[in-house]
Motif scaffolding. Structure first.
Motif, mmCIF file in Angstrom:
data_model
loop_
_atom_site.group_PDB
_atom_site.id
_atom_site.type_symbol
_atom_site.label_atom_id
_atom_site.label_comp_id
_atom_site.label_asym_id
_atom_site.label_seq_id
_atom_site.Cartn_x
_atom_site.Cartn_y
_atom_site.Cartn_z
ATOM 1 N N ARG A 1 72.339 72.793 27.658
ATOM 2 C CA ARG A 1 71.027 72.880 28.319
ATOM 3 C C ARG A 1 70.042 73.534 27.356
ATOM 4 N NH1 ARG A 1 72.574 69.559 32.408
ATOM 5 N NH2 ARG A 1 74.326 70.406 33.595
ATOM 6 N N THR B 1 63.776 74.356 21.316
ATOM 7 C CA THR B 1 64.201 72.970 21.426
ATOM 8 C C THR B 1 63.527 72.100 20.381
ATOM 9 O OG1 THR B 1 64.525 73.240 23.786
ATOM 10 C CG2 THR B 1 64.332 71.002 22.980
ATOM 11 N N HIS C 1 70.783 67.017 25.587
ATOM 12 C CA HIS C 1 70.644 67.692 26.883
ATOM 13 C C HIS C 1 71.565 67.050 27.913
ATOM 14 C CE1 HIS C 1 68.896 69.182 30.636
ATOM 15 N NE2 HIS C 1 68.318 70.123 29.892
#
Length: 462
Positions: A396, A402, A410
């Motif tokens: 996650r 990110t 993901h």
């Protein structure tokens, strides 16, 4: 000449790369957007203009030296003097008119700021520097040059090239440091002393550059004695080296064959004894980019683009010719080079190999290096559950770090291979993605994907 002889030859080869760095960027055409904001390094502008521009009018070099008796110091300042070129076309009835471009069969001539290399050379006994500053003023006068352009024996036009006056000075001094060692701190200041003032309405950078010392850098040499490395001095001189004040420049050792009798003070950061790769076929000027990439890209330019590049500058034309005529064996050498080979326990390097070999039984982690941690057995709590090597987690990725690759992963399930601790106390999970056909190779090489504990959730069957 100052009598420096070939002392600066090795430094000069590196200095050329520094001097002309960014001089003309790929695709080597004057019309390219990135060639309209040039000369970013070592630009010393007139003081009256630089005060409000963020540009500098001086650079200061300080380094330590151990001169022997009767030693002389050689200094050579090199810089580019901007020469502004205007293009004119010949008229049928006589005379000329200024044009934005002059089309010729082999090139397209356009307005351009050329760079003329200038040198200021000094030789002075070191003993003369102890009592007071030694100031050496210099100037390069304004001038105008005309070059007629012919095509097929017919006068096609002419180039008008103008240079503004450039003035400056070099100030040298040397202070003997207290202590048992005969060490002196050498100070060399290069200044632009032009009294040019911008007009009342102000002036942009383009107006100041013809009066600037562009890509200025300094070479210093001793005929008897040596310099101490500014970045890696001996322990006894570390404090004195740290106290040296270098402003807008970076001095490094640059003598031939690793000698310490020359210092190159450059406008960009270098390491001691920098050198041009022997495989490099010639100067490409594009900010020291990879030669292979630039050569391939340049050879792929269209014929029209090459015509414009050839008309931009003699140096740009040389780059085009170099790329077009480079033999395959020379281009192949640019792809990579092996500087050294060594044997690794369990599997010797094969003759003619292309890199270091790692024995298949060499572990990627050496527990003996730090007994306080062990990535294979350490564990961390994630959502109140203990996670370590062998745990299954869902990825996650967090918003704070990110990137595109994280987003692709993901929601994927992964296997924790190790728990790692960094020097700042952070914890990272080394994982392999389940279903990745390259997972075994990643384990063998110790090349994992890394996520922090708050970027994973523990799967129920973990």
């Amino acid at each position: 000449m100052t009598g420096a002889g070939g002392r600066f030859d090795a430094a000069r080869a590196v200095a050329d790369a520094v001097l002309f760095e960014g001089y003309v960027l790929y695709p080597y055409r004057a019309s390219a957007a990135k060639n309209r904001m040039r000369w970013q390094f070592g630009v010393l502008v007139p003081p009256q203009w630089g005060a409000g521009s963020g540009e500098h009018s001086f650079q200061r070099t300080e380094c330590l030296m151990e001169p022997r008796g009767g030693a002389r110091l050689f200094a050579e300042l090199r810089f580019l003097h901007a020469r502004r070129r205007t293009v004119q076309r010949a008229l049928d009835g006589g005379g000329f008119e200024t044009v934005a471009a002059l089309e010729l069969a082999d090139r397209v001539l356009t307005p351009w700021d050329e760079g003329v290399e200038e040198r200021v050379e000094i030789a002075v006994p070191v003993a003369d520097l102890g009592g007071a500053e030694y100031a050496f003023p210099f100037d390069r006068p304004a001038c105008e040059e005309t070059e007629e352009v012919y095509e097929g024996g017919r006068l096609a036009g002419r180039l008008l090239c103008t240079r503004e006056e450039v003035r400056g000075r070099i100030v040298l001094s040397a202070a003997e440091l207290p202590g048992p060692y005969a060490v002196r701190r050498l100070t060399a200041v290069v200044e632009n002393t032009a009294d040019w003032r911008p007009p009342d309405g102000g002036a942009d950078r383009a107006a100041a550059l013809p009066r600037a010392l562009v890509s200025a850098h300094l070479m210093l040499g001793l005929d008897a004695g040596s310099f101490l490395s500014p970045t890696d001095p001996p322990q006894w001189a570390a404090g004195a080296a740290a106290a040296c004040e270098n402003v807008h420049t970076w001095p490094v050792l640059a003598g031939r064959d690793g000698r310490a009798d020359v210092v190159l003070s450059s406008p960009i950061i270098l390491e001691d004894h920098p050198a041009i790769a022997p495989e490099s076929p010639g100067a490409l000027y594009d900010s020291l980019e990879i030669d292979e990439i630039l050569a391939l890209r340049t050879s792929a330019l269209t014929d029209q683009e090459k015509r414009e590049a050839r008309g931009t500058d003699a140096r740009a034309a040389a780059v085009i010719d170099l790329a077009d005529t480079m033999p395959p064996e020379v281009l192949e050498r640019l792809h990579g080079a092996v500087r050294s080979l060594r044997e690794v326990t369990g599997q010797p390097a094969a003759p003619g190999g292309t890199g270091l070999l790692m024995a298949p039984d060499t572990p990627w982690w050496n527990p003996a290096a730090d007994a306080a941690v062990d990535p294979d057995t350490d564990r961390v709590l994630v959502g109140g559950r203990s996670v370590g090597a062998g745990s299954r987690v869902a990825l996650r990725p967090g918003l704070r770090r990110t990137d595109a690759q994280d987003l692709f992963l993901h929601g994927r399930s992964a296997l924790v291979e190790a728990v790692l601790h960094d020097v700042d106390g952070g914890v990272h999970l080394a994982v392999t993605v389940e279903g990745d056909p390259g997972a075994d190779i990643r384990r063998e090489q110790g090349r994992f994907l890394y996520f922090q504990p708050d970027e994973v959730t523990v799967l129920e069957d973990a």
